[in-house]
Design a protein around this motif. Structure first.
Motif, PDB file in Angstrom:
ATOM      1  N   LYS A  54      -6.209  11.809  44.186  1.00 19.92           N
ATOM      2  CA  LYS A  54      -7.158  11.488  43.120  1.00 19.92           C
ATOM      3  C   LYS A  54      -7.386  12.696  42.221  1.00 19.92           C
ATOM      4  O   LYS A  54      -7.463  12.564  40.997  1.00 19.92           O
ATOM      5  N   GLU A  56      -5.292  15.200  41.733  1.00 20.81           N
ATOM      6  CA  GLU A  56      -4.073  15.423  40.958  1.00 20.81           C
ATOM      7  C   GLU A  56      -3.954  14.411  39.818  1.00 20.81           C
ATOM      8  O   GLU A  56      -3.530  14.765  38.716  1.00 20.81           O
ATOM      9  N   LEU A  57      -4.316  13.159  40.071  1.00 17.48           N
ATOM     10  CA  LEU A  57      -4.283  12.137  39.028  1.00 17.48           C
ATOM     11  C   LEU A  57      -5.241  12.494  37.902  1.00 17.48           C
ATOM     12  O   LEU A  57      -4.898  12.372  36.722  1.00 17.48           O
ATOM     13  N   GLU A  58      -6.419  12.946  38.256  1.00 19.76           N
ATOM     14  CA  GLU A  58      -7.402  13.344  37.243  1.00 19.76           C
ATOM     15  C   GLU A  58      -6.868  14.524  36.426  1.00 19.76           C
ATOM     16  O   GLU A  58      -7.007  14.563  35.205  1.00 19.76           O
ATOM     17  N   HIS A  59      -6.234  15.464  37.105  1.00 18.94           N
ATOM     18  CA  HIS A  59      -5.646  16.617  36.424  1.00 18.94           C
ATOM     19  C   HIS A  59      -4.558  16.159  35.448  1.00 18.94           C
ATOM     20  O   HIS A  59      -4.472  16.650  34.313  1.00 18.94           O
ATOM     21  N   LEU A  60      -3.730  15.203  35.876  1.00 20.37           N
ATOM     22  CA  LEU A  60      -2.675  14.678  35.001  1.00 20.37           C
ATOM     23  C   LEU A  60      -3.265  13.961  33.790  1.00 20.37           C
ATOM     24  O   LEU A  60      -2.737  14.068  32.677  1.00 20.37           O
ATOM     25  N   LYS A  61      -4.349  13.217  34.001  1.00 17.30           N
ATOM     26  CA  LYS A  61      -4.994  12.525  32.883  1.00 17.30           C
ATOM     27  C   LYS A  61      -5.510  13.528  31.854  1.00 17.30           C
ATOM     28  O   LYS A  61      -5.357  13.331  30.647  1.00 17.30           O
ATOM     29  N   VAL A  62      -6.120  14.606  32.349  1.00 10.52           N
ATOM     30  CA  VAL A  62      -6.635  15.638  31.442  1.00 10.52           C
ATOM     31  C   VAL A  62      -5.479  16.295  30.699  1.00 10.52           C
ATOM     32  O   VAL A  62      -5.542  16.507  29.481  1.00 10.52           O
ATOM     33  N   SER A  63      -4.403  16.593  31.409  1.00 10.56           N
ATOM     34  CA  SER A  63      -3.230  17.216  30.775  1.00 10.56           C
ATOM     35  C   SER A  63      -2.630  16.298  29.720  1.00 10.56           C
ATOM     36  O   SER A  63      -2.245  16.745  28.631  1.00 10.56           O
ATOM     37  N   LYS A  64      -2.555  15.005  30.020  1.00  4.58           N
ATOM     38  CA  LYS A  64      -2.003  14.043  29.062  1.00  4.58           C
ATOM     39  C   LYS A  64      -2.876  13.979  27.817  1.00  4.58           C
ATOM     40  O   LYS A  64      -2.367  13.956  26.690  1.00  4.58           O
ATOM     41  N   ALA A  65      -4.198  13.963  28.015  1.00  7.19           N
ATOM     42  CA  ALA A  65      -5.113  13.903  26.868  1.00  7.19           C
ATOM     43  C   ALA A  65      -4.965  15.156  26.001  1.00  7.19           C
ATOM     44  O   ALA A  65      -4.957  15.066  24.767  1.00  7.19           O
ATOM     45  N   GLU A  68      -1.661  14.858  24.063  1.00 10.00           N
ATOM     46  CA  GLU A  68      -1.789  13.909  22.954  1.00 10.00           C
ATOM     47  C   GLU A  68      -2.606  14.512  21.816  1.00 10.00           C
ATOM     48  O   GLU A  68      -2.280  14.321  20.634  1.00 10.00           O
TER      49      GLU A  68
END
Length: 96
Positions: A54, A56-65, A68
Motif C-alpha cells: 500500500k 509503495e502504491l501510494e508512492h507510485l501515485k505521487v510519482s505519477k502525479a 504528469e
C-alpha cells in the motif's frame, strides 16, 4: 522413575530436584501448537507485506502525479515559446 531418582539422591546424599507443574504435550498437541505459531507468523508477514505494498502504491501515485504535472508544465512552456517565436517571426515578416 521418580522413586528411583529419590532413592538415588538419598543414597548419594544429594539434593533432590523439585517436580515441575508443567504439563507435557503429546506429539499431536505439539504439532498443532507449532502449526498455529507458524500460521500466526505467516499472517503477520502477510499483513506487513500488504502494508508495504500500500505504501509503495501510494508512492507510485505521487510519482505519477508529479510526472504528469511536469509534463503539463513542459507543454505550457513549449506552447509559450512557440507563441513567442511565432509573434517574433510575424513582426519581422520572415517565414520559418
Amino acid at each position: 522413575m521418580m522413586a528411583m531418582q529419590t532413592i538415588t539422591a538419598e543414597i548419594l546424599q544429594m539434593d533432590r530436584g523439585v517436580s515441575s507443574d508443567k504439563q507435557h504435550l503429546t506429539a499431536q498437541q505439539y504439532k498443532s501448537f507449532a502449526e498455529k505459531a507458524k500460521l500466526k507468523q505467516l499472517e503477520e508477514e502477510r499483513i506487513r507485506k500488504e502494508k508495504q505494498m500500500k505504501e509503495e502504491l501510494e508512492h507510485l501515485k505521487v510519482s505519477k502525479a508529479r510526472k504528469e504535472a511536469a509534463i503539463e508544465s513542459a507543454k505550457t512552456i513549449s506552447d509559450g515559446i512557440k507563441g513567442f517565436f511565432g509573434q517574433f517571426q510575424g513582426q519581422t515578416g520572415k517565414s520559418p
